[in-house]
Design a protein around this motif. Structure first.
Motif, short mmCIF file in Angstrom:
data_model
loop_
_atom_site.label_atom_id
_atom_site.label_comp_id
_atom_site.label_asym_id
_atom_site.label_seq_id
_atom_site.Cartn_x
_atom_site.Cartn_y
_atom_site.Cartn_z
N SER A 12 0.82 -1.21 0.00
CA SER A 12 0.00 0.00 0.00
C SER A 12 0.85 1.25 0.00
CB SER A 12 -0.92 0.02 1.23
OG SER A 12 -1.84 -1.03 1.17
N ALA A 40 -7.40 11.02 -5.74
CA ALA A 40 -8.33 10.20 -4.97
C ALA A 40 -7.74 8.82 -4.69
CB ALA A 40 -9.66 10.08 -5.70
N GLU A 41 -7.06 8.25 -5.70
CA GLU A 41 -6.40 6.96 -5.51
C GLU A 41 -5.30 7.06 -4.46
OE1 GLU A 41 -4.98 5.54 -9.27
OE2 GLU A 41 -6.98 5.37 -10.13
N ILE A 43 -5.19 9.20 -1.92
CA ILE A 43 -5.82 9.31 -0.60
C ILE A 43 -6.30 7.94 -0.13
CG2 ILE A 43 -7.83 10.26 0.60
CD1 ILE A 43 -7.42 12.81 -1.13
N SER A 44 -6.88 7.16 -1.05
CA SER A 44 -7.36 5.82 -0.70
C SER A 44 -6.20 4.91 -0.30
CB SER A 44 -8.13 5.23 -1.88
OG SER A 44 -8.52 3.92 -1.60
N ALA A 45 -5.12 4.97 -1.08
CA ALA A 45 -3.95 4.13 -0.78
C ALA A 45 -3.33 4.51 0.56
CB ALA A 45 -2.92 4.23 -1.89
N ALA A 47 -4.95 5.88 3.07
CA ALA A 47 -5.88 5.44 4.12
C ALA A 47 -5.69 3.95 4.38
CB ALA A 47 -7.31 5.74 3.72
N ASP A 48 -5.55 3.15 3.32
CA ASP A 48 -5.31 1.71 3.49
C ASP A 48 -4.01 1.46 4.24
OD1 ASP A 48 -7.63 1.18 2.11
OD2 ASP A 48 -6.63 0.68 0.22
#
Length: 158
Positions: A12, A40-41, A43-45, A47-48
């Motif tokens: 990640s 956005a990707e 931010i998602s990565a 967060a993961d």
């Protein structure tokens, strides 16, 4: 926490790093929508990665607590001494304190024994009572003497 979770965390973080590099290296000609999608990707990565890092941290805390408990148990095993008919553990002042053999052997629970200071011990938790070998001998001798005195002083000898 196993190695797969740590590998997933590293994966990640690598994905987040790659996306951040892409955004940094993108030039003005890329459409804003594509940039927003990559952001956005990212931010998602991130967060993961944060969630997986928290899981790794919790696993480390759990492991450290288990190590602390096992060390405390090992120290107790080393310090606890069997002195028939009880376990003995030295307190902070170096004085011996007696603990119930039944409670410790059956439940690994240290239950302090009450004593008459003459070799008799009683556990108020399991209601077990104990006598040292010296106390048993002393009680047997007293009983033998009492029986002998009763026989010698019976109504038939008068």
């Amino acid at each position: 926490m196993d190695l797969a979770a740590i590998g997933s965390l590293i994966g990640s973080l690598k994905t987040a790093t790659d996306i951040a590099k892409f955004i940094r290296e993108s030039d003005v000609s890329i459409e804003k929508a594509e940039t927003k999608l990559k952001l956005a990707e990212l931010i998602s990565a991130l967060a993961d990665a944060k969630i997986e890092a928290a899981e790794v941290q919790q696993a480390i805390l759990d492991r450290d607590e288990l190590i602390r408990l096992l060390k405390a148990e090992a120290k107790l095993q080393a310090d606890l001494v069997w002195k028939q008919p009880r376990y003995v553990l030295a307190n902070a002042q170096g004085e011996e304190e007696s603990y119930c053999q039944n409670c410790y052997d059956s439940e690994k629970k240290l239950s302090r024994l009450h004593t008459d200071e003459r070799g008799y011990f009683e556990c108020r938790v399991c209601k077990q009572s104990y006598k040292t070998n010296e106390r048993k001998s002393s009680d047997s001798e007293k009983l033998r003497q009492a029986n002998a005195a009763r026989r010698n002083g019976s109504w038939m000898s008068r």
